[in-house]
Design a protein around this motif. Sequence first.
Motif, short mmCIF file in Angstrom:
data_model
loop_
_atom_site.label_atom_id
_atom_site.label_comp_id
_atom_site.label_asym_id
_atom_site.label_seq_id
_atom_site.Cartn_x
_atom_site.Cartn_y
_atom_site.Cartn_z
N SER A 25 0.83 -1.22 0.00
CA SER A 25 0.00 0.00 0.00
C SER A 25 0.85 1.26 0.00
N PRO A 76 -6.06 0.32 1.19
CA PRO A 76 -5.90 -1.11 1.50
C PRO A 76 -5.53 -1.91 0.26
N ASN A 77 -4.67 -2.90 0.44
CA ASN A 77 -4.27 -3.75 -0.68
C ASN A 77 -5.00 -5.09 -0.61
N ALA A 78 -4.64 -5.99 -1.51
CA ALA A 78 -5.33 -7.27 -1.62
C ALA A 78 -5.25 -8.09 -0.34
N HIS A 80 -5.06 -6.91 2.83
CA HIS A 80 -6.02 -6.35 3.78
C HIS A 80 -7.44 -6.80 3.45
N ARG A 81 -7.77 -6.74 2.17
CA ARG A 81 -9.13 -7.09 1.73
C ARG A 81 -9.39 -8.58 1.96
N ALA A 84 -10.36 -9.08 5.49
CA ALA A 84 -11.71 -8.56 5.72
C ALA A 84 -12.75 -9.56 5.20
N ASP A 85 -12.49 -10.16 4.04
CA ASP A 85 -13.40 -11.15 3.48
C ASP A 85 -13.45 -12.40 4.37
N HIS A 104 -6.65 -1.90 7.96
CA HIS A 104 -7.55 -3.05 8.15
C HIS A 104 -9.00 -2.58 8.22
N ALA A 107 -10.30 -1.45 4.92
CA ALA A 107 -10.55 -2.57 4.00
C ALA A 107 -11.92 -3.19 4.25
N GLY A 108 -12.58 -2.79 5.33
CA GLY A 108 -13.91 -3.31 5.61
C GLY A 108 -14.01 -4.15 6.85
#
Length: 249
Positions: A25, A76-78, A80-81, A84-85, A104, A107-108
């Motif tokens: 990021s 946020p980068n992949a 972080h996401r 979150a997922d 974090h 990212a959601g």
Amino acid sequence: MHDAAAWIAEGSVVALTGAGISTDSGIPDFRGPQGVWTRDPEAMKLSSIEHYVADPEVRRRAWQERLHHPAWTAVPNAAHRALADLAAGGWLTTVVTQNIDGLHQRAGLDPARVIEIHGTIHETECLSCGARGPMRETLDRVEAGEADPDCRGCGGLLKSATISFGQRMNMATLEAAAEAAMACRTMVAVGTSLTVNPAAGLVGVAATHGAKIVIINDAETPFDVIADEIIREPIGTVLPALCASAAAR
């Protein structure tokens, strides 16, 4: 793919994240080959509470560093996401992070699931009265010409609401992190050198309570010897793939 995907799929996962998860990021780490402290050892003084309190010049430099901190423009980068997922799917219970950038949450991730053991750059704190406020308000004062802004409530020294070397950590935050480590089924340590306590010690706590330990880092750590799996691949690609593989099981 990795045994770690099967363990993650079982749920009750805690992620322990360090600076390495945010480098994609645009936020540099501290101890890596191109780390902030590697390139400029004097910069370590900015993270020492002793130097910060004693030296006005250190405080002035610290405020300039905060003014231009990459966290203000980072996204946020992949990785972080992916976490979150993982939380949204019910596999990840908690992220314990050594980072102060707030990525974090952006990212959601539910802020209630994020334990920031080193604090946050998004707030200021008075070292005298403990008053906290938005960092942006104080940075506006710095941009207006205040080189070393003080607390408007009591006149005390202001700093970011982060934990500096030599500064007492928040016991409630540490207890929450320890409880998460004790309760998890799998701990995934991501982008952390695991050389700074008490954060590093959480890996040992989790292992002692029967958790699987997965370490994703580009260099060796002191806890590799107790890890159940060590992954040296780039965080931005391997962590999303690992989480996706776990979710597909």
